[in-house]
Design an enzyme around this catalytic site. Structure first.
Site, PDB file in Angstrom:
ATOM      1  N   LYS A   1       0.851  -1.187   0.000  1.00 33.56           N
ATOM      2  CA  LYS A   1       0.000   0.000   0.000  1.00 33.56           C
ATOM      3  C   LYS A   1       0.889   1.240   0.000  1.00 33.56           C
ATOM      4  O   LYS A   1       1.422   1.631   1.027  1.00 33.56           O
ATOM      5  CB  LYS A   1      -0.929   0.050   1.211  1.00 33.56           C
ATOM      6  CG  LYS A   1      -2.026   1.118   1.041  1.00 33.56           C
ATOM      7  CD  LYS A   1      -2.462   1.769   2.322  1.00 33.56           C
ATOM      8  CE  LYS A   1      -1.633   2.954   2.679  1.00 33.56           C
ATOM      9  NZ  LYS A   1      -1.606   4.040   1.664  1.00 33.56           N
TER      10      LYS A   1
ATOM     11  N   GLU B   1       9.685   1.719  10.651  1.00 30.78           N
ATOM     12  CA  GLU B   1      10.666   2.776  10.366  1.00 30.78           C
ATOM     13  C   GLU B   1       9.924   4.092  10.512  1.00 30.78           C
ATOM     14  O   GLU B   1       9.103   4.447   9.659  1.00 30.78           O
ATOM     15  CB  GLU B   1      11.219   2.609   8.946  1.00 30.78           C
ATOM     16  CG  GLU B   1      12.063   1.380   8.750  1.00 30.78           C
ATOM     17  CD  GLU B   1      13.375   1.458   9.505  1.00 30.78           C
ATOM     18  OE1 GLU B   1      14.044   0.426   9.612  1.00 30.78           O
ATOM     19  OE2 GLU B   1      13.736   2.563   9.986  1.00 30.78           O
TER      20      GLU B   1
ATOM     21  N   CYS C   1      13.060  11.547   6.995  1.00 32.12           N
ATOM     22  CA  CYS C   1      13.056  11.224   8.428  1.00 32.12           C
ATOM     23  C   CYS C   1      14.436  11.353   9.036  1.00 32.12           C
ATOM     24  O   CYS C   1      14.577  11.375  10.257  1.00 32.12           O
ATOM     25  CB  CYS C   1      12.527   9.820   8.637  1.00 32.12           C
ATOM     26  SG  CYS C   1      13.563   8.602   7.866  1.00 32.12           S
TER      27      CYS C   1
ATOM     28  N   GLU D   1       8.885  16.991  14.655  1.00 35.22           N
ATOM     29  CA  GLU D   1       9.583  16.729  13.398  1.00 35.22           C
ATOM     30  C   GLU D   1       9.164  17.805  12.394  1.00 35.22           C
ATOM     31  O   GLU D   1       7.999  17.906  12.021  1.00 35.22           O
ATOM     32  CB  GLU D   1       9.196  15.354  12.882  1.00 35.22           C
ATOM     33  CG  GLU D   1       9.985  14.876  11.707  1.00 35.22           C
ATOM     34  CD  GLU D   1       9.632  13.452  11.350  1.00 35.22           C
ATOM     35  OE1 GLU D   1       8.458  13.063  11.483  1.00 35.22           O
ATOM     36  OE2 GLU D   1      10.533  12.713  10.945  1.00 35.22           O
TER      37      GLU D   1
HETATM   38  N1  LIG Z   1      12.193   5.896   9.418  1.00 34.19           N
HETATM   39  C1  LIG Z   1      12.174   5.994   8.106  1.00 34.19           C
HETATM   40  O1  LIG Z   1      12.911   5.309   7.375  1.00 34.19           O
HETATM   41  C2  LIG Z   1      11.246   6.956   7.478  1.00 34.19           C
HETATM   42  C3  LIG Z   1      10.249   7.588   8.195  1.00 34.19           C
HETATM   43  N2  LIG Z   1       9.391   8.448   7.577  1.00 34.19           N
HETATM   44  C4  LIG Z   1       8.400   9.167   8.377  1.00 34.19           C
HETATM   45  O2  LIG Z   1       7.136   9.198   7.663  1.00 34.19           O
HETATM   46  C5  LIG Z   1       6.477  10.430   7.935  1.00 34.19           C
HETATM   47  C6  LIG Z   1       6.117  11.101   6.653  1.00 34.19           C
HETATM   48  O3  LIG Z   1       5.509  10.177   5.774  1.00 34.19           O
HETATM   49  P1  LIG Z   1       3.932  10.100   5.722  1.00 34.19           P
HETATM   50  O4  LIG Z   1       3.564   9.290   4.523  1.00 34.19           O
HETATM   51  O5  LIG Z   1       3.324  11.449   5.869  1.00 34.19           O
HETATM   52  O6  LIG Z   1       3.598   9.275   7.039  1.00 34.19           O
HETATM   53  P2  LIG Z   1       2.191   8.694   7.475  1.00 34.19           P
HETATM   54  O7  LIG Z   1       2.445   7.972   8.717  1.00 34.19           O
HETATM   55  O8  LIG Z   1       1.119   9.715   7.465  1.00 34.19           O
HETATM   56  O9  LIG Z   1       1.803   7.656   6.311  1.00 34.19           O
HETATM   57  C7  LIG Z   1       2.688   6.623   6.008  1.00 34.19           C
HETATM   58  C8  LIG Z   1       1.911   5.556   5.250  1.00 34.19           C
HETATM   59  O10 LIG Z   1       0.950   5.009   6.123  1.00 34.19           O
HETATM   60  C9  LIG Z   1      -0.335   5.070   5.536  1.00 34.19           C
HETATM   61  N3  LIG Z   1      -1.333   5.161   6.595  1.00 34.19           N
HETATM   62  C10 LIG Z   1      -1.776   6.252   7.252  1.00 34.19           C
HETATM   63  N4  LIG Z   1      -2.710   5.897   8.162  1.00 34.19           N
HETATM   64  C11 LIG Z   1      -2.844   4.541   8.068  1.00 34.19           C
HETATM   65  C12 LIG Z   1      -3.650   3.556   8.716  1.00 34.19           C
HETATM   66  N5  LIG Z   1      -4.516   3.903   9.663  1.00 34.19           N
HETATM   67  N6  LIG Z   1      -3.511   2.244   8.359  1.00 34.19           N
HETATM   68  C13 LIG Z   1      -2.648   1.904   7.389  1.00 34.19           C
HETATM   69  N7  LIG Z   1      -1.865   2.776   6.734  1.00 34.19           N
HETATM   70  C14 LIG Z   1      -1.964   4.075   7.067  1.00 34.19           C
HETATM   71  C15 LIG Z   1      -0.256   6.270   4.633  1.00 34.19           C
HETATM   72  O11 LIG Z   1      -1.259   6.203   3.635  1.00 34.19           O
HETATM   73  C16 LIG Z   1       1.139   6.103   4.062  1.00 34.19           C
HETATM   74  O12 LIG Z   1       1.100   5.138   3.040  1.00 34.19           O
HETATM   75  C17 LIG Z   1       7.445  11.254   8.733  1.00 34.19           C
HETATM   76  O13 LIG Z   1       7.116  11.171  10.102  1.00 34.19           O
HETATM   77  C18 LIG Z   1       8.803  10.608   8.502  1.00 34.19           C
HETATM   78  O14 LIG Z   1       9.676  10.818   9.558  1.00 34.19           O
HETATM   79  C19 LIG Z   1       9.446   8.706   6.237  1.00 34.19           C
HETATM   80  C20 LIG Z   1      10.445   8.065   5.487  1.00 34.19           C
HETATM   81  C21 LIG Z   1      11.446   7.204   6.044  1.00 34.19           C
HETATM   82  O1  LIG Z   2      14.760   9.539   5.614  1.00 37.75           O
HETATM   83  C1  LIG Z   2      14.107   8.952   4.791  1.00 37.75           C
HETATM   84  O2  LIG Z   2      12.970   9.188   4.569  1.00 37.75           O
HETATM   85  C2  LIG Z   2      14.901   7.978   3.980  1.00 37.75           C
HETATM   86  O3  LIG Z   2      15.180   6.894   4.815  1.00 37.75           O
HETATM   87  C3  LIG Z   2      16.118   8.752   3.511  1.00 37.75           C
HETATM   88  S1  LIG Z   2      17.430   7.765   3.022  1.00 37.75           S
HETATM   89  O4  LIG Z   2      17.612   6.729   4.053  1.00 37.75           O
HETATM   90  O5  LIG Z   2      17.010   7.145   1.754  1.00 37.75           O
HETATM   91  O6  LIG Z   2      18.611   8.608   2.904  1.00 37.75           O
END
Ligand SMILES: NC(=O)C1=CN([C@@H]2O[C@H](COP(=O)(O)OP(=O)(O)OC[C@H]3O[C@@H](n4cnc5c(N)ncnc54)[C@H](O)[C@@H]3O)[C@@H](O)[C@H]2O)C=CC1
Ligand SMILES: O=C(O)[C@H](O)CS(=O)(=O)O
Length: 482
Positions: free
Chosen positions: A179, A254, A288, A385
């Site tokens: 998804k 993550e 992130c 964040e």
């Molecule tokens: N730790 C990591 O590697 C990464 C973490 N992030 C984090 O993701 C966030 C930004 O990405 P967003 O897409 O806005 O995050 P989000 O948490 O709003 O959504 C992430 C995914 O979860 C889905 N989702 C939302 N509510 C859901 C539910 N109730 N059940 C199932 N799926 C659901 C969304 O449609 C999307 O596909 C930031 O907090 C960022 O730090 C982003 C990239 C990498």
């Molecule tokens: O931070 C994220 O959203 C990604 O993990 C960045 S990276 O790991 O691809 O640099």
């Protein structure tokens, strides 16, 4: 539509069929640089998700039963297909997410690298022969794919975040329901297309778009799903952990970050500024592992802020597809509003606006890269964040003060520090409470490293020799009567 049009899939892949939503509803996919609708995708829900899970469940025995050689060959073909389509996938990624094309190319290249890494890790899912404490027995462990995996990915890295999940899942012999984020679904749908194109049997990879809550509700409650791998916000991650507990699924998380970037008096100033620009403004600050708080020691503070702000104010803000773009638009109106709130809060609490601080002249979702001096712990940017192109800079006196401030957060994903003192570097390695630590370097991620956070930044690791472990179950067998 650019020349990636041939790659665009505007339907969902369920059991080898490209289908629309049962109710015919669709979601618009817009280019954040222009606001123009570039595609529509199905607004699927619970019933479609159940069918996708059934397809993955039914396909699992045969796929898990492929020989190692057959699975590795399929993965290498998938790697080659991504490489062959890199430019079009990158242009599609920029069109749906907004990041500069150079970053999209790097992301798709990274995606292929993860697939290749796990094509090889598939060969190392070894078990063990255990010396028996009792005569007449042979003790051994073997490792087996967990089964149906649900992969939920974020909008900021719609391709590479999926690669980190599909790679180990397919290598381990699992089948997958994907998804993608509704804001950036095209990259995920292309993965389904390429997997089908290179010969993954139907039902092995299923990709559906639509209501996060409806799809998520089926994923977390359906007992056929044996593992969920999620990349996204800590808030949603916690929700999924709670919902999935009813069927005791394997969970990989993550989640969010609040990265400190610490500059000590003895740092190489030019390298620290170079690092701060990349670590703060990559993907317009929407990653992130982006720097969220810059801590600069008193002796170098004024020189750093001056040099940093000079570089920031010269950054080229432009649509990601425009040559030389260094910062694209934010992903949507909500993101833009949040950034405006955070900046207003910081300035109202004594922050000094050094550069930027408002919407960009380009209009739309473009925001000026911003530096705020004299930041304090009272500001929202300290604990929230930011996820945008805003850099709060805090002054500190001692190493102990910096480490204490850096660790004062519920997050623990990435951290960065610039110093030329080797002993201090190792003290930071021991004392910074983060899963990822960059010392005099910010581009620290690769398939070879275990990517993952501590505290509320996540559970498990993606990439490295550890990345496939979360997709395997260990069985122990005792052969007795020998
Ligand atoms: N730790 C990591 O590697 C990464 C973490 N992030 C984090 O993701 C966030 C930004 O990405 P967003 O897409 O806005 O995050 P989000 O948490 O709003 O959504 C992430 C995914 O979860 C889905 N989702 C939302 N509510 C859901 C539910 N109730 N059940 C199932 N799926 C659901 C969304 O449609 C999307 O596909 C930031 O907090 C960022 O730090 C982003 C990239 C990498
Ligand atoms: O931070 C994220 O959203 C990604 O993990 C960045 S990276 O790991 O691809 O640099």
């Amino acid at each position: 539509m650019s020349n990636f049009a041939s790659l665009v899939r505007q339907s969902n892949l369920i059991n080898g069929q490209w289908v629309g939503a049962d109710n015919g509803q669709t979601i618009d996919v817009t280019d954040p640089a222009t606001g123009e609708t570039i595609a529509t995708v199905p607004n699927s829900g619970q019933a479609e998700t159940q069918r996708a899970i059934d397809a993955a469940h039914d396909a699992f025995p045969a796929y898990a039963g492929l020989t190692l050689g057959e699975r590795v060959a399929l993965m290498r073909k998938l790697h080659d297909a991504i490489q062959d389509n890199l430019e079009d996938m990158a242009q599609m990624l920029t069109a749906e997410q907004g990041k500069p094309l150079a970053e999209s190319r790097a992301e798709v290249g990274s995606s292929a690298a993860y697939v290749l890494w796990f094509a090889e890790e598939a060969r190392r899912t070894n078990g063990a022969i255990i010396p028996s404490p009792i005569a007449g027995r042979k003790l051994m462990t073997t490792r087996h794919p967990v089964g149906v995996v649900a992969a939920i990915t974020p909008w900021n890295f719609p391709s590479s975040m999926l690669a980190r999940k599909l790679g180990p899942a397919l290598a381990a012999g699992c089948t997958v329901v994907v998804k993608p984020a509704s804001a950036t679904p095209l990259s995920g749908l292309v993965w389904g297309h390429l997997a089908e194109q290179v010969g993954f049997p139907k039902g092995v990879v299923n990709v559906l778009t639509g209501s996060a809550r409806a799809i998520g509700g089926e994923i977390t409650s359906n007992p056929k799903v044996r593992k969920i791998t999620f990349t996204g916000s800590t808030e949603i991650g916690k929700q999924l952990l709670a919902e999935a507990s009813s069927t005791v699924k394997r969970m990989s998380m993550e989640l969010g970050g609040n990265a400190p970037f610490i500059v000590f008096d003895d740092a190489d100033l030019d390298k620290a500024v170079d690092g701060a620009i990349i670590a703060k403004f990559r993907n317009a600050g929407q990653t992130c592992i982006c720097t969220n708080r810059l801590f600069v020691q008193a002796g170098i503070y004024d020189r750093f802020v001056r040099a940093f702000a000079e570089r920031v104010s010269a950054m080229k803000v432009a649509p990601g597809a425009e040559d030389g773009s260094e910062q694209g638009p934010l992903v949507d109106d909500a993101a833009l509003s949040k950034i405006e709130e955070l900046v207003e809060d910081a300035l109202s609490k004594g922050g000094d606006l050094v550069t930027g601080g408002g919407r960009h002249d380009r209009g739309g979702l473009f925001y000026q890269p911003t530096v705020i001096g004299n930041a304090t712990s009272a500001m929202r940017v300290t604990t929230e964040e930011i996820f945008g192109p805003v850099a709060p800079v805090y002054r500190f006196e001692s190493e102990e003060d910096a480490i204490k401030a850096a660790n004062d957060t519920d997050y623990g994903l990435a951290s960065y520090a610039y110093t030329q003192d080797l002993a201090r570097a190792f003290r930071l390695q021991d004392k910074l409470e983060y899963g990822l630590i960059g010392i005099n370097e910010v581009l620290i991620v690769a398939p070879e490293i275990p990517f993952g956070g501590l505290k509320e930044s996540g559970l498990g690791k993606e990439g490295s020799w550890q990345g496939i472990d979360d997709y395997l179950e260990t069985k122990y067998t005792c052969i007795g009567g020998l």
